[in-house]
Structure formats: C-alpha cells, structure tokens
Design a protein around this motif. Structure first.
Motif, short mmCIF file in Angstrom:
data_model
loop_
_atom_site.label_atom_id
_atom_site.label_comp_id
_atom_site.label_asym_id
_atom_site.label_seq_id
_atom_site.Cartn_x
_atom_site.Cartn_y
_atom_site.Cartn_z
N PHE A 10 0.82 -1.21 0.00
CA PHE A 10 0.00 0.00 0.00
C PHE A 10 0.85 1.26 0.00
N GLN A 11 0.28 2.32 -0.54
CA GLN A 11 0.89 3.63 -0.39
C GLN A 11 0.88 3.93 1.11
N LYS A 12 1.98 4.41 1.64
CA LYS A 12 2.11 4.59 3.08
C LYS A 12 1.02 5.49 3.67
N ASP A 13 0.58 6.48 2.92
CA ASP A 13 -0.45 7.37 3.44
C ASP A 13 -1.86 6.79 3.32
N HIS A 14 -1.97 5.55 2.83
CA HIS A 14 -3.29 4.91 2.71
C HIS A 14 -3.42 3.63 3.54
N LEU A 40 -5.46 -11.04 8.66
CA LEU A 40 -4.65 -10.00 8.03
C LEU A 40 -3.32 -9.93 8.76
N LEU A 41 -2.24 -9.91 7.98
CA LEU A 41 -0.89 -9.86 8.53
C LEU A 41 -0.13 -8.74 7.83
N HIS A 42 0.93 -8.25 8.48
CA HIS A 42 1.82 -7.33 7.77
C HIS A 42 3.25 -7.78 7.95
N LEU A 43 4.07 -7.43 6.99
CA LEU A 43 5.46 -7.80 7.00
C LEU A 43 6.16 -7.04 8.12
N GLU A 44 6.86 -7.76 8.97
CA GLU A 44 7.53 -7.13 10.11
C GLU A 44 8.47 -6.04 9.61
N GLY A 45 8.33 -4.86 10.18
CA GLY A 45 9.17 -3.73 9.81
C GLY A 45 8.71 -3.00 8.57
N GLN A 46 7.69 -3.52 7.89
CA GLN A 46 7.16 -2.87 6.68
C GLN A 46 5.62 -2.88 6.75
N PRO A 47 5.04 -2.01 7.53
CA PRO A 47 3.59 -2.03 7.71
C PRO A 47 2.79 -1.78 6.44
N GLU A 48 3.44 -1.28 5.39
CA GLU A 48 2.73 -1.05 4.13
C GLU A 48 2.59 -2.33 3.32
N VAL A 49 3.29 -3.40 3.70
CA VAL A 49 3.19 -4.69 3.01
C VAL A 49 2.31 -5.60 3.86
N LYS A 79 -7.99 -1.58 -4.31
CA LYS A 79 -6.95 -1.55 -5.34
C LYS A 79 -6.45 -0.14 -5.65
N VAL A 80 -7.24 0.88 -5.39
CA VAL A 80 -6.78 2.25 -5.65
C VAL A 80 -5.75 2.71 -4.60
N LEU A 81 -5.57 1.94 -3.54
CA LEU A 81 -4.64 2.29 -2.47
C LEU A 81 -3.27 1.66 -2.63
N PHE A 82 -3.11 0.81 -3.64
CA PHE A 82 -1.87 0.06 -3.83
C PHE A 82 -0.71 0.94 -4.29
N ALA A 83 0.49 0.54 -3.83
CA ALA A 83 1.73 1.16 -4.31
C ALA A 83 2.41 0.23 -5.31
N GLY A 84 1.95 -1.00 -5.39
CA GLY A 84 2.52 -1.99 -6.30
C GLY A 84 1.47 -3.01 -6.67
N LYS A 85 1.81 -3.86 -7.61
CA LYS A 85 0.88 -4.89 -8.07
C LYS A 85 0.72 -5.97 -7.00
N PRO A 86 -0.52 -6.36 -6.68
CA PRO A 86 -0.71 -7.43 -5.71
C PRO A 86 -0.29 -8.79 -6.29
N GLU A 87 0.05 -9.70 -5.40
CA GLU A 87 0.39 -11.06 -5.79
C GLU A 87 -0.49 -12.01 -4.99
N ALA A 88 -0.86 -13.14 -5.59
CA ALA A 88 -1.73 -14.10 -4.90
C ALA A 88 -1.27 -15.51 -5.19
N TRP A 89 -1.42 -16.35 -4.17
CA TRP A 89 -1.08 -17.76 -4.30
C TRP A 89 -2.20 -18.58 -3.68
N SER A 90 -2.64 -19.60 -4.40
CA SER A 90 -3.60 -20.58 -3.87
C SER A 90 -2.83 -21.88 -3.67
N MET A 91 -2.96 -22.46 -2.48
CA MET A 91 -2.18 -23.64 -2.13
C MET A 91 -3.07 -24.72 -1.54
N GLU A 92 -2.70 -25.95 -1.82
CA GLU A 92 -3.35 -27.09 -1.20
C GLU A 92 -2.37 -27.74 -0.25
#
Length: 97
Positions: A10-14, A40-49, A79-92
């Motif tokens: 995400f953009q940091k201001d969003h 919902l989780l965020h990457l440690e040290g990077q709250p925008e991820v 999606k209008v709040l993103f700073a980069g393209k999202p990525e998704a994985w489906s796993m079994e």
C-alpha cells in the motif's frame, strides 16, 4: 481445503484507509459460504506490506467469492490504495504437522 495468500503493498499514506476497509468487510468475508478462515498480517518492519491469509472449502468457493458483489465492492475500494501490483497464491495442503 484451499489456502490463499494475497500480498498487497500500500501507499504509506493509505494504510489506515485499507485497515478501515478490512475492518468493515472482514466479518462479511468470514461469513461468506465456503470461507473457513480469514486473517490479516503485515510484513515485520514494513507495515505497508500486508497479506491476507484465508482458507476456503475449495476452488469453487473461492471463485464464487471472487465473483460476488462483496468482493467487487471491497476490491474496488482497495486496489486504488496500492503502491505496487498485488500477488496471490492458492495452495493445497500436502501434509499436516
């Protein structure tokens, strides 16, 4: 069961805007037919991820959600709040420990 991970940067201001969207929609998503778990989780040290981790009864349940009005409404606001393209994985699951 299908496990789904979606990475969003995400953009940091969003960040707070997204947290408000998630708070408003999380219970509706959790109650959607076929959804077994959502967090919902965020990457440690990077709250925008941030990551959503969800568990679905199967691909059909996930696809029904992705075609729903709930998803369309939530995703269009997110999606209008993103700073980069999202990525998704489906796993079994292969093996349970």
């Amino acid at each position: 069961m299908l496990k789904r991970m979606v990475k969003m940067t995400f953009q940091k201001d969003h960040i707070e805007d997204f947290l408000a969207i998630f708070e408003a929609s999380k219970n509706l998503i959790r109650q959607f037919p076929g959804c077994r778990h959502l967090e919902l989780l965020h990457l440690e040290g990077q709250p925008e991820v941030m990551f959503t981790f969800s568990i679905w009864e199967g691909q059909e349940a996930l696809e029904a959600y992705r075609q729903s009005e709930l998803f369309q409404r939530t995703w269009s606001k997110t999606k209008v709040l993103f700073a980069g393209k999202p990525e998704a994985w489906s796993m079994e699951e292969v093996a349970e420990v």
